[in-house]
Design an enzyme around this catalytic site. Structure first.
Site, PDB file in Angstrom:
ATOM      1  N   HIS A  34      -2.852   3.534   2.442  1.00 30.33           N
ATOM      2  CA  HIS A  34      -1.834   3.020   3.370  1.00 30.33           C
ATOM      3  C   HIS A  34      -1.627   1.547   3.047  1.00 30.33           C
ATOM      4  O   HIS A  34      -2.245   1.002   2.119  1.00 30.33           O
ATOM      5  CB  HIS A  34      -2.271   3.246   4.822  1.00 30.33           C
ATOM      6  CG  HIS A  34      -3.675   2.772   5.124  1.00 30.33           C
ATOM      7  ND1 HIS A  34      -4.028   1.437   5.089  1.00 30.33           N
ATOM      8  CD2 HIS A  34      -4.817   3.442   5.425  1.00 30.33           C
ATOM      9  CE1 HIS A  34      -5.300   1.313   5.387  1.00 30.33           C
ATOM     10  NE2 HIS A  34      -5.823   2.516   5.584  1.00 30.33           N
ATOM     11  N   HIS A  37      -4.657  -0.764   2.322  1.00 30.96           N
ATOM     12  CA  HIS A  37      -5.182  -0.730   0.958  1.00 30.96           C
ATOM     13  C   HIS A  37      -4.258  -1.521   0.017  1.00 30.96           C
ATOM     14  O   HIS A  37      -4.732  -2.219  -0.883  1.00 30.96           O
ATOM     15  CB  HIS A  37      -5.251   0.711   0.440  1.00 30.96           C
ATOM     16  CG  HIS A  37      -6.167   1.619   1.215  1.00 30.96           C
ATOM     17  ND1 HIS A  37      -5.696   2.642   2.001  1.00 30.96           N
ATOM     18  CD2 HIS A  37      -7.516   1.671   1.301  1.00 30.96           C
ATOM     19  CE1 HIS A  37      -6.728   3.293   2.539  1.00 30.96           C
ATOM     20  NE2 HIS A  37      -7.840   2.724   2.141  1.00 30.96           N
ATOM     21  N   GLY A 147     -11.588  -4.981   2.702  1.00 31.52           N
ATOM     22  CA  GLY A 147     -10.899  -5.305   3.943  1.00 31.52           C
ATOM     23  C   GLY A 147     -11.854  -5.789   5.015  1.00 31.52           C
ATOM     24  O   GLY A 147     -12.969  -5.270   5.150  1.00 31.52           O
ATOM     25  N   GLU A 148     -11.393  -6.762   5.798  1.00 24.00           N
ATOM     26  CA  GLU A 148     -12.159  -7.176   6.985  1.00 24.00           C
ATOM     27  C   GLU A 148     -12.159  -6.078   8.037  1.00 24.00           C
ATOM     28  O   GLU A 148     -12.949  -6.120   8.973  1.00 24.00           O
ATOM     29  CB  GLU A 148     -11.574  -8.464   7.577  1.00 24.00           C
ATOM     30  CG  GLU A 148     -11.844  -9.689   6.723  1.00 24.00           C
ATOM     31  CD  GLU A 148     -11.311 -10.967   7.355  1.00 24.00           C
ATOM     32  OE1 GLU A 148     -10.575 -10.880   8.362  1.00 24.00           O
ATOM     33  OE2 GLU A 148     -11.631 -12.045   6.824  1.00 24.00           O
TER      34      GLU A 148
END
Ligand code: AMP
Length: 287
Positions: A34, A37, A147-148
């Protein structure tokens, strides 16, 4: 973009890439891609000559009662999205290629992996650390992007890279990227597709309640009181249960009873129907 499924093909493809530019960025994923990403891919593209993305649904990070079999798999669609973003190489190994018969090693990072999702999902972060260390060794990237959204995962990977003196990538080249959200604030996740229309609408209560709690803690509200209000709001919106709602030190992830001068993070995991959603937000430290 080339897609490779064996280590031998990966090595050949990486050697070819390095001829045309020295720096390689790795973006590890489990697929079902998505926009979250894709922001990682875009950041990676901006900072390296070549981007290698991986897609591997890692069995070692799923518990016995979790969604390994149901986890969405759509390699052709994902490959088209990555190609459109200028990814040079897609590494999509099979489980047998990643974990051949006789595989016995486990990477376990104590401390940061123990509370929060580590408490609710025993063995999960061992599975993550083991596969990420393998991906790092397979690709030997100059930098890697995470990602955080998975804040504890990022902390676990950084701790591993620091403790094991990783060179490719060095701990300082492990880059955290802010969470991409839907218009109503829900953090993008491959698991959002499990939600029914009603659950999807209700799920926006999670980031809404978290934003309110983060603001009220920053304004001086008692942490326990703010977390209780958050939990009540999320349950009232239709979530069935809350695994945890915690204020933690951003670096150590140790729980905080009060906001201090160090950066703090609000982290929540909650279940709606059979889907478990996680989210986290910064809470501004007292100046
Ligand atoms: P996954 O495929 O869920 O393992 O995620 C692969 C990478 O994408 C991880 O580093 C995630 O933290 C990151 N990621 C997942 N969702 C988001 C999001 N909404 N925003 C930013 N990064 C994300």
């Amino acid at each position: 973009m080339q897609t490779v499924k064996t280590l031998q093909m990966l090595r050949t493809a990486l050697a070819q890439l390095r001829v045309n530019g020295p720096t390689i960025a790795l973006v590890p994923t489990m697929g079902a891609l998505h926009e979250g990403h894709l922001t990682l891919v875009r950041r990676a593209r901006a900072e390296a000559d070549h981007v290698v993305a991986s897609i591997f649904v890692n069995p070692k990070q799923f518990g016995a009662n979790e969604d390994l079999d149901a986890y969405p798999r759509q390699l052709a669609e994902d490959a088209a999205m990555l190609e459109a973003e200028g990814v040079a190489l897609l590494w999509a190994p099979t489980v047998a290629e990643m974990y051949p018969a006789g595989f016995v090693t486990n990477i376990s990072v104590a401390g940061v992996s123990e509370g929060l999702c580590g408490g609710a999902r025993p063995g999960h972060f061992d599975g993550v650390a083991t596969v990420v260390l393998k991906l790092f060794n397979q690709v030997a990237p100059d930098m890697a992007f995470f990602g955080e959204k998975d804040f504890q995962q990022l902390a676990v990977i950084r701790a591993m890279a620091r403790d094991l003196d990783l060179a490719r990538p060095h701990v300082d080249a492990i880059i955290g990227v802010p969470t991409m959200r839907e218009a109503d604030g829900l953090a993008m996740s491959s698991r959002n597709r499990y939600l029914s229309a009603g659950q999807r609408a209700a799920a926006a209560a999670l980031p809404r309640a978290m934003t309110a709690a983060a603001e009220s803690i920053a304004c001086g509200t008692d942490v326990a009181e703010a977390l209780a209000a958050l939990e009540a709001e999320v349950l009232a919106a239709g979530f069935g249960s809350i695994d945890y709602a915690t204020l933690a030190d951003s670096r150590s992830l140790a729980p905080l009873g009060a906001l201090g001068t160090e950066p703090a993070r609000l982290l929540v995991a909650a279940r709606i129907g059979s889907t478990r959603l996680i989210d986290n937000m910064a809470v501004d430290a007292i100046a």
